[in-house]
Write an enzyme that holds these catalytic residues in place. Structure first.
Site, PDB file in Angstrom:
ATOM      1  N   GLN A 234       0.848  -1.199   0.000  1.00 48.56           N
ATOM      2  CA  GLN A 234       0.000   0.000   0.000  1.00 48.56           C
ATOM      3  C   GLN A 234       0.878   1.240   0.000  1.00 48.56           C
ATOM      4  OE1 GLN A 234      -3.234  -0.958   3.240  1.00 48.56           O
ATOM      5  NE2 GLN A 234      -1.470  -2.286   3.415  1.00 48.56           N
ATOM      6  N   ASN A 235       2.186   1.045   0.107  1.00 44.41           N
ATOM      7  CA  ASN A 235       3.096   2.187   0.182  1.00 44.41           C
ATOM      8  C   ASN A 235       3.326   2.796  -1.200  1.00 44.41           C
ATOM      9  OD1 ASN A 235       3.222   1.480   2.833  1.00 44.41           O
ATOM     10  ND2 ASN A 235       5.223   0.498   2.719  1.00 44.41           N
TER      11      ASN A 235
ATOM     12  N   HIS B 200      -1.727   1.139  -4.189  1.00 48.19           N
ATOM     13  CA  HIS B 200      -2.144   2.535  -3.986  1.00 48.19           C
ATOM     14  C   HIS B 200      -1.354   3.499  -4.862  1.00 48.19           C
ATOM     15  CE1 HIS B 200      -4.153   1.636   0.178  1.00 48.19           C
ATOM     16  NE2 HIS B 200      -4.855   1.209  -0.853  1.00 48.19           N
TER      17      HIS B 200
ATOM     18  N   CYS C 132      -0.717  14.810 -16.113  1.00 56.04           N
ATOM     19  CA  CYS C 132      -1.692  15.882 -16.269  1.00 56.04           C
ATOM     20  C   CYS C 132      -3.091  15.294 -16.117  1.00 56.04           C
ATOM     21  CB  CYS C 132      -1.539  16.539 -17.639  1.00 56.04           C
ATOM     22  SG  CYS C 132      -2.753  17.860 -17.880  1.00 56.04           S
TER      23      CYS C 132
ATOM     24  N   CYS D 196       0.196  21.870 -15.665  1.00 54.39           N
ATOM     25  CA  CYS D 196       0.734  21.281 -16.894  1.00 54.39           C
ATOM     26  C   CYS D 196       1.315  22.374 -17.786  1.00 54.39           C
ATOM     27  CB  CYS D 196      -0.389  20.551 -17.620  1.00 54.39           C
ATOM     28  SG  CYS D 196       0.112  19.862 -19.199  1.00 54.39           S
TER      29      CYS D 196
ATOM     30  N   THR E   1       1.071  -3.163   8.495  1.00 50.83           N
ATOM     31  CA  THR E   1      -0.167  -2.529   8.000  1.00 50.83           C
ATOM     32  C   THR E   1      -1.283  -2.695   9.012  1.00 50.83           C
ATOM     33  OG1 THR E   1      -1.892  -2.534   6.296  1.00 50.83           O
ATOM     34  CG2 THR E   1      -0.706  -4.611   6.603  1.00 50.83           C
TER      35      THR E   1
ATOM     36  N   ASN F 140       4.127  -6.849  13.311  1.00 47.96           N
ATOM     37  CA  ASN F 140       3.546  -5.533  13.634  1.00 47.96           C
ATOM     38  C   ASN F 140       3.549  -5.402  15.158  1.00 47.96           C
ATOM     39  OD1 ASN F 140       1.740  -3.339  14.095  1.00 47.96           O
ATOM     40  ND2 ASN F 140       0.720  -3.742  12.153  1.00 47.96           N
ATOM     41  N   PRO F 141       4.112  -4.332  15.691  1.00 53.41           N
ATOM     42  CA  PRO F 141       4.128  -4.176  17.160  1.00 53.41           C
ATOM     43  C   PRO F 141       2.721  -4.092  17.755  1.00 53.41           C
ATOM     44  CG  PRO F 141       5.602  -2.579  16.103  1.00 53.41           C
ATOM     45  CD  PRO F 141       4.814  -3.248  15.008  1.00 53.41           C
TER      46      PRO F 141
ATOM     47  N   ALA G 265       9.478  -4.396  11.849  1.00 54.76           N
ATOM     48  CA  ALA G 265       9.757  -5.226  10.672  1.00 54.76           C
ATOM     49  C   ALA G 265      11.240  -5.194  10.281  1.00 54.76           C
ATOM     50  CB  ALA G 265       8.896  -4.756   9.504  1.00 54.76           C
TER      51      ALA G 265
END
Ligand code: OAD
Length: 259
Positions: free
Chosen positions: A110-111, A128, A136, A157, A199, A224-225, A242
């Site tokens: 997703q980064n 993403h 443009c 543009c 995530t 993940n913490p 990670a």
């Protein structure tokens, strides 16, 4: 990794036997490169509201961009500036190394920071979008690379004067067709290890591949913490950063292979 050493070992063992790995990644992986996450302490959305009195999530929506591109652009430019000085960390590099060992590693990220590609991962689905070009909104003009610190916002543009934007997915916009089609095809073939890394797992297309794997008895892990909606689904939950866990898992799998 003290306290969950055995789970790191178990995951290294699962990696050892895996030929096709799916790594689902989010902002937490790039947090160790100094980039802000979206949610949680120090997250982009944590500050609450923008100067205009709207939540940052709304400022980063397709609807606001269409009406007031200068509002959206203020946040896009901040994201772009942060991303331009960031470098891949040991976590990104470990995923690339796991692939370089001879496995197929699909990174579903997703980064928008491009750090997986920079680390050398070759199969990256940027669901993403990405920040490293401007398109443009009215004609076919495209520019790259982008110097976010030198941009006048909103950038326009040079050919037709319309607003430019990076090909990222703003809130309320469609996901890129190509990445979705590739993900579907990859899931059809299947994976033999699925990892969720950094995530908050809020979107169905991020949770589903993991749920599918769990239902089919394919080994799954979360690094993940914090707790997330997939924490109770996975076989191995490792609540540490990670950039510490991934190199260690790779190192142990490598060592076991040589034994
Ligand atoms: P979030 O900010 O929602 O979540 C980051 C996750 O990373 C949290 O669960 C943290 O606990 C975890 N985390 C923090 N530091 C970590 C570390 N060092 N190691 C491992 N994990 C760590 O980010 P995403 O889940 O990526 O979308 O957010 C998903 C999407 O929401 C983003 O792509 C963005 C946002 O709205 C769009 O802009 C369309």
């Amino acid at each position: 990794m003290r306290g969950h050493d055995h789970r790191v070992d178990a995951l290294a063992h699962a990696l050892l036997g895996a030929r096709r790995v799916l790594a689902i990644t989010g902002a937490g992986l790039s947090a160790d490169s100094g980039l802000p996450t979206y949610r949680g302490i120090g997250g982009l959305y944590e500050g609450g509201e923008t100067d205009e009195g709207m939540p940052v999530e709304a400022a980063l929506s397709g609807e606001v961009f269409a009406r007031n591109p200068e509002i959206t652009w203020r946040y896009l430019a901040a994201l772009g500036r942060a991303g331009s000085s960031a470098r891949p960390n040991a976590g990104h590099r470990a995923l690339a190394a796991i692939e370089a060992d001879g496995r197929e590693v699909c990174v579903l990220t997703q980064n928008v920071d491009g750090l997986h590609r920079a680390a050398g991962s070759r199969w990256v689905l940027e669901i993403h979008g990405r920040m490293d070009a401007l398109l443009c909104t009215a004609c076919s003009h495209r520019e790259a690379p982008v110097d976010y610190s030198a941009l006048q916002v909103p950038p326009r543009c040079p050919a037709c004067g319309a607003v430019l934007r990076p090909p990222v997915v703003l809130f309320g916009e469609m996901l890129p067709d190509e990445a979705i089609a590739e993900l579907r095809a990859a899931l059809k073939v299947g994976f033999d290890l699925v990892l969720s890394i950094g995530t908050s797992s809020l979107f169905p297309y991020i949770v589903e591949p993991l749920r599918l794997a769990a239902a089919e008895g394919v080994p799954t892990a979360e690094i993940n913490p914090d707790q997330t909606p997939v924490s109770t689904l996975v076989d191995y939950r490792i609540p540490s950063p990670a950039a510490e866990v991934l190199p260690e898992v790779h190192r142990r799998a490598d060592a076991a292979q040589r034994d």
